[in-house]
Design a protein around this motif. Sequence first.
Motif, PDB file in Angstrom:
ATOM      1  N   ALA A  70       0.831  -1.202   0.000  1.00 24.75           N
ATOM      2  CA  ALA A  70       0.000   0.000   0.000  1.00 24.75           C
ATOM      3  C   ALA A  70       0.866   1.253   0.000  1.00 24.75           C
ATOM      4  O   ALA A  70       0.571   2.233  -0.695  1.00 24.75           O
ATOM      5  CB  ALA A  70      -0.930  -0.004   1.211  1.00 24.75           C
ATOM      6  N   TYR A  71       1.939   1.217   0.770  1.00 25.93           N
ATOM      7  CA  TYR A  71       2.849   2.370   0.828  1.00 25.93           C
ATOM      8  C   TYR A  71       3.445   2.633  -0.553  1.00 25.93           C
ATOM      9  O   TYR A  71       3.525   3.788  -1.006  1.00 25.93           O
ATOM     10  CB  TYR A  71       3.958   2.128   1.848  1.00 25.93           C
ATOM     11  N   GLU A  72       3.829   1.573  -1.231  1.00 28.69           N
ATOM     12  CA  GLU A  72       4.407   1.724  -2.570  1.00 28.69           C
ATOM     13  C   GLU A  72       3.384   2.324  -3.529  1.00 28.69           C
ATOM     14  O   GLU A  72       3.736   3.117  -4.419  1.00 28.69           O
ATOM     15  CB  GLU A  72       4.877   0.358  -3.077  1.00 28.69           C
ATOM     16  N   GLN A  73       2.124   1.975  -3.371  1.00 27.77           N
ATOM     17  CA  GLN A  73       1.065   2.483  -4.241  1.00 27.77           C
ATOM     18  C   GLN A  73       0.739   3.949  -3.952  1.00 27.77           C
ATOM     19  O   GLN A  73       0.519   4.739  -4.879  1.00 27.77           O
ATOM     20  CB  GLN A  73      -0.205   1.641  -4.049  1.00 27.77           C
ATOM     21  N   VAL A  74       0.725   4.314  -2.679  1.00 26.73           N
ATOM     22  CA  VAL A  74       0.228   5.633  -2.289  1.00 26.73           C
ATOM     23  C   VAL A  74       1.325   6.701  -2.245  1.00 26.73           C
ATOM     24  O   VAL A  74       1.082   7.867  -2.570  1.00 26.73           O
ATOM     25  CB  VAL A  74      -0.471   5.548  -0.909  1.00 26.73           C
ATOM     26  N   SER A  75       2.522   6.337  -1.855  1.00 26.85           N
ATOM     27  CA  SER A  75       3.569   7.333  -1.593  1.00 26.85           C
ATOM     28  C   SER A  75       3.889   8.252  -2.774  1.00 26.85           C
ATOM     29  O   SER A  75       4.218   9.431  -2.557  1.00 26.85           O
ATOM     30  CB  SER A  75       4.852   6.646  -1.101  1.00 26.85           C
ATOM     31  N   PRO A  76       3.803   7.799  -4.045  1.00 29.65           N
ATOM     32  CA  PRO A  76       4.091   8.746  -5.143  1.00 29.65           C
ATOM     33  C   PRO A  76       3.173   9.961  -5.158  1.00 29.65           C
ATOM     34  O   PRO A  76       3.568  11.027  -5.656  1.00 29.65           O
ATOM     35  CB  PRO A  76       3.890   7.886  -6.399  1.00 29.65           C
ATOM     36  N   TYR A  77       1.971   9.825  -4.634  1.00 31.59           N
ATOM     37  CA  TYR A  77       1.052  10.970  -4.583  1.00 31.59           C
ATOM     38  C   TYR A  77       1.565  12.072  -3.649  1.00 31.59           C
ATOM     39  O   TYR A  77       1.186  13.235  -3.784  1.00 31.59           O
ATOM     40  CB  TYR A  77      -0.325  10.527  -4.083  1.00 31.59           C
ATOM     41  N   PHE A  78       2.386  11.685  -2.687  1.00 26.33           N
ATOM     42  CA  PHE A  78       2.849  12.629  -1.663  1.00 26.33           C
ATOM     43  C   PHE A  78       4.349  12.915  -1.777  1.00 26.33           C
ATOM     44  O   PHE A  78       5.010  13.179  -0.777  1.00 26.33           O
ATOM     45  CB  PHE A  78       2.509  12.081  -0.272  1.00 26.33           C
ATOM     46  N   LYS A  79       4.826  12.899  -3.006  1.00 34.18           N
ATOM     47  CA  LYS A  79       6.218  13.254  -3.256  1.00 34.18           C
ATOM     48  C   LYS A  79       6.374  14.760  -3.091  1.00 34.18           C
ATOM     49  O   LYS A  79       5.722  15.546  -3.779  1.00 34.18           O
ATOM     50  CB  LYS A  79       6.619  12.832  -4.663  1.00 34.18           C
ATOM     51  N   VAL A  80       7.217  15.170  -2.175  1.00 36.16           N
ATOM     52  CA  VAL A  80       7.369  16.603  -1.897  1.00 36.16           C
ATOM     53  C   VAL A  80       8.804  17.044  -2.154  1.00 36.16           C
ATOM     54  O   VAL A  80       9.735  16.239  -2.137  1.00 36.16           O
ATOM     55  CB  VAL A  80       6.979  16.932  -0.431  1.00 36.16           C
ATOM     56  N   VAL A 118      13.856  15.583   5.523  1.00 36.42           N
ATOM     57  CA  VAL A 118      12.573  16.212   5.857  1.00 36.42           C
ATOM     58  C   VAL A 118      11.524  15.819   4.826  1.00 36.42           C
ATOM     59  O   VAL A 118      10.380  15.495   5.169  1.00 36.42           O
ATOM     60  CB  VAL A 118      12.717  17.745   5.932  1.00 36.42           C
ATOM     61  N   ALA A 119      11.903  15.850   3.549  1.00 31.92           N
ATOM     62  CA  ALA A 119      10.974  15.471   2.485  1.00 31.92           C
ATOM     63  C   ALA A 119      10.494  14.033   2.676  1.00 31.92           C
ATOM     64  O   ALA A 119       9.304  13.738   2.546  1.00 31.92           O
ATOM     65  CB  ALA A 119      11.636  15.639   1.126  1.00 31.92           C
ATOM     66  N   ASP A 120      11.424  13.115   2.989  1.00 33.55           N
ATOM     67  CA  ASP A 120      11.058  11.714   3.198  1.00 33.55           C
ATOM     68  C   ASP A 120      10.123  11.566   4.393  1.00 33.55           C
ATOM     69  O   ASP A 120       9.174  10.781   4.366  1.00 33.55           O
ATOM     70  CB  ASP A 120      12.314  10.866   3.420  1.00 33.55           C
ATOM     71  N   SER A 121      10.386  12.318   5.444  1.00 30.29           N
ATOM     72  CA  SER A 121       9.550  12.248   6.644  1.00 30.29           C
ATOM     73  C   SER A 121       8.127  12.704   6.349  1.00 30.29           C
ATOM     74  O   SER A 121       7.156  12.079   6.785  1.00 30.29           O
ATOM     75  CB  SER A 121      10.166  13.107   7.753  1.00 30.29           C
ATOM     76  N   ILE A 122       7.998  13.795   5.600  1.00 29.53           N
ATOM     77  CA  ILE A 122       6.671  14.308   5.235  1.00 29.53           C
ATOM     78  C   ILE A 122       5.923  13.272   4.400  1.00 29.53           C
ATOM     79  O   ILE A 122       4.733  12.998   4.633  1.00 29.53           O
ATOM     80  CB  ILE A 122       6.792  15.634   4.474  1.00 29.53           C
ATOM     81  N   THR A 123       6.609  12.694   3.431  1.00 28.43           N
ATOM     82  CA  THR A 123       5.980  11.679   2.583  1.00 28.43           C
ATOM     83  C   THR A 123       5.495  10.494   3.401  1.00 28.43           C
ATOM     84  O   THR A 123       4.382   9.992   3.185  1.00 28.43           O
ATOM     85  CB  THR A 123       6.962  11.203   1.494  1.00 28.43           C
ATOM     86  N   LYS A 124       6.291  10.048   4.357  1.00 31.92           N
ATOM     87  CA  LYS A 124       5.919   8.884   5.173  1.00 31.92           C
ATOM     88  C   LYS A 124       4.678   9.173   6.017  1.00 31.92           C
ATOM     89  O   LYS A 124       3.764   8.349   6.103  1.00 31.92           O
ATOM     90  CB  LYS A 124       7.081   8.477   6.066  1.00 31.92           C
ATOM     91  N   VAL A 125       4.647  10.340   6.627  1.00 40.64           N
ATOM     92  CA  VAL A 125       3.506  10.679   7.487  1.00 40.64           C
ATOM     93  C   VAL A 125       2.233  10.835   6.656  1.00 40.64           C
ATOM     94  O   VAL A 125       1.164  10.324   7.019  1.00 40.64           O
ATOM     95  CB  VAL A 125       3.799  11.970   8.278  1.00 40.64           C
ATOM     96  N   GLN A 126       2.336  11.518   5.535  1.00 40.34           N
ATOM     97  CA  GLN A 126       1.140  11.759   4.721  1.00 40.34           C
ATOM     98  C   GLN A 126       0.661  10.476   4.037  1.00 40.34           C
ATOM     99  O   GLN A 126      -0.548  10.245   3.910  1.00 40.34           O
ATOM    100  CB  GLN A 126       1.428  12.857   3.701  1.00 40.34           C
ATOM    101  N   THR A 127       1.584   9.628   3.634  1.00 44.82           N
ATOM    102  CA  THR A 127       1.202   8.352   3.026  1.00 44.82           C
ATOM    103  C   THR A 127       0.510   7.461   4.048  1.00 44.82           C
ATOM    104  O   THR A 127      -0.529   6.849   3.759  1.00 44.82           O
ATOM    105  CB  THR A 127       2.438   7.638   2.457  1.00 44.82           C
ATOM    106  N   GLY A 128       1.072   7.386   5.247  1.00 43.01           N
ATOM    107  CA  GLY A 128       0.469   6.569   6.289  1.00 43.01           C
ATOM    108  C   GLY A 128      -0.939   7.013   6.635  1.00 43.01           C
ATOM    109  O   GLY A 128      -1.850   6.195   6.809  1.00 43.01           O
ATOM    110  N   GLN A 129      -1.140   8.325   6.697  1.00 44.32           N
ATOM    111  CA  GLN A 129      -2.485   8.835   6.976  1.00 44.32           C
ATOM    112  C   GLN A 129      -3.450   8.466   5.850  1.00 44.32           C
ATOM    113  O   GLN A 129      -4.597   8.082   6.108  1.00 44.32           O
ATOM    114  CB  GLN A 129      -2.447  10.349   7.143  1.00 44.32           C
ATOM    115  N   ALA A 130      -2.994   8.583   4.616  1.00 47.89           N
ATOM    116  CA  ALA A 130      -3.860   8.242   3.487  1.00 47.89           C
ATOM    117  C   ALA A 130      -4.305   6.782   3.568  1.00 47.89           C
ATOM    118  O   ALA A 130      -5.447   6.451   3.235  1.00 47.89           O
ATOM    119  CB  ALA A 130      -3.130   8.504   2.170  1.00 47.89           C
ATOM    120  N   ILE A 131      -3.422   5.915   4.033  1.00 47.33           N
ATOM    121  CA  ILE A 131      -3.762   4.491   4.147  1.00 47.33           C
ATOM    122  C   ILE A 131      -4.767   4.269   5.278  1.00 47.33           C
ATOM    123  O   ILE A 131      -5.821   3.652   5.076  1.00 47.33           O
ATOM    124  CB  ILE A 131      -2.499   3.639   4.376  1.00 47.33           C
ATOM    125  N   VAL A 132      -4.462   4.773   6.471  1.00 48.63           N
ATOM    126  CA  VAL A 132      -5.312   4.439   7.623  1.00 48.63           C
ATOM    127  C   VAL A 132      -6.668   5.133   7.569  1.00 48.63           C
ATOM    128  O   VAL A 132      -7.634   4.655   8.193  1.00 48.63           O
ATOM    129  CB  VAL A 132      -4.607   4.764   8.963  1.00 48.63           C
TER     130      VAL A 132
END
Length: 526
Positions: A235-245, A252-266
């Motif tokens: 799921a992370y692999e599918q969603v994370s490209p949407y939150f590429k910053v 910092v960019a990686d951290s933002i992507t991880k948090v926003q991707t995780g929220q999109a999933i849950v």
Amino acid sequence: MRYKGIICLILGIGGSIVSCNDDWDEHYSRNGSIPEVSLMDMILNDSQLTKFSQILMKTGADSLLTSTQTYTVWAPVDEALSSVDMDDEAALQRMVKNHIARYSNSTATEVGKSIYMLDGKVMSYESADVFNGISIVQKDILAQNGILHKLNDTIPYRYNFWEYISTQENYSKIYDFINQFSEKIYVSGGSNKKDSVFKDYNRLLQNYYYGIGWIHDEDSVYTMILPDNEAWDKAYEQVSPYFKVYNADEAVADSITKVQTGQAIVYGLTFGGRITDPGSADTLVTVTGNVIRSTKDYFAGYRQELASNGLMFLADGNLHLDDTCVWNQPIIVEGEDLDRRLVTASGTSAYVRDVDGTSVVKGISENSYLEVSGSSLNPGVTFDIPNVLATKYDIYVDFVPPAIDGNSRATEKTCLSYKMKVEQENGRTKYENRQGKNDEELIVGGDSVGDVYMKTVKVWSAYQFPTSDFYDAMWYLDEGNADKVNEISPKTTLEIKTNVTNAELNVKYVRRFRIDRIRFVPAKNN
């Protein structure tokens, strides 16, 4: 029956009043006294409960059952405990707390009435002979500090959602994501002169704002999809490209992507109530307000298991996600939204116009629109476009036709140009322009008298945004960002202005247009 009042009083210790019936009175009035023995001593002296007594002593629960506090114990007989691992202390603790409740709870308790066990699990009598699905082989054995019932089996321990993901190693990734928001917060008014009082708090484990629900609360009932680690990674692999910053600091960019991707999933996992057949529903609404339409596909292939506070659907290896239902939704900017627009050309007049049910133009969003005009220069307005993701959008502008101002203006028209500001992968700004006299899509108005349909211009098709410019819920809920909300400056803007020469003015075109709204719609060929 002179002991009736005494027994009822004892059973009511701690504020839990238990009704007394004739069978209860008859049983305890034969010898005219209540046994002067504690629950623990009673269990120790019962030849059918030797294994359970060992478990009580190993876990330290024996001290509870010798105290003056009142408890009810549902004790499994030895045969039911033959396979118990006496070296698994955590499992033993769970079992003990799952078989003991505060206060007196006789079999005369109302069927279905909630009884809270020491672990917070909610159970009840299904009849005078069945407790939480387990048969009672001997009931209502009165001790000095409570009541003992003997069961022919153990009461199955059912995890709540939070317990499940926190104890099952294969679900550690969803647990780690949610748990990162756990903190201790100060309880106002809960301190004395010597000590400060704090409580556990997690912004995601709420049922309001942007929380996914009180999935750790035994009193709250949900249906929840739980992805195992493999499903989470996919799921992370599918969603994370949407939150590429873009950020100058890649960490910092990686951290933002991880948090926003995780929220999109849950945000697409939790539903209110116990839904036994979610795939049969036309639609379902998540706790966060997202509407799931293809419910059969959304829940396909998951294993269903009972949780103590609802139903778990276990996603083994794959998680079915619907982007446009959860995280990749249309972005709508109303023309009349003062906070989203800025007049960008000298001499421009921009006024909000309201309409009612008598308007000749139907379907105007929010019953308001923005009228933009000017004569000496081409008037223009720039709109902020918030929360753009790194994906493809079809970009539309909905215009109100001139007929809104009566027949005298129904046939007037104007030519428009568009300029969109876009952030690139390197953080630099790029401007996309669309304009021209020969593009009929850029001509607004010129309708025949009586034509009252909205005019929609598709400005760009499947435009790919290189980066995301999204502010997530956890950012908004951070107190440190409360004062920064009004300072947010979206990196994507769209300017709309007339493209009319002085020679064309009032001959071919006017410098006036009416914007209902701007729509960024996720492209179907994403």
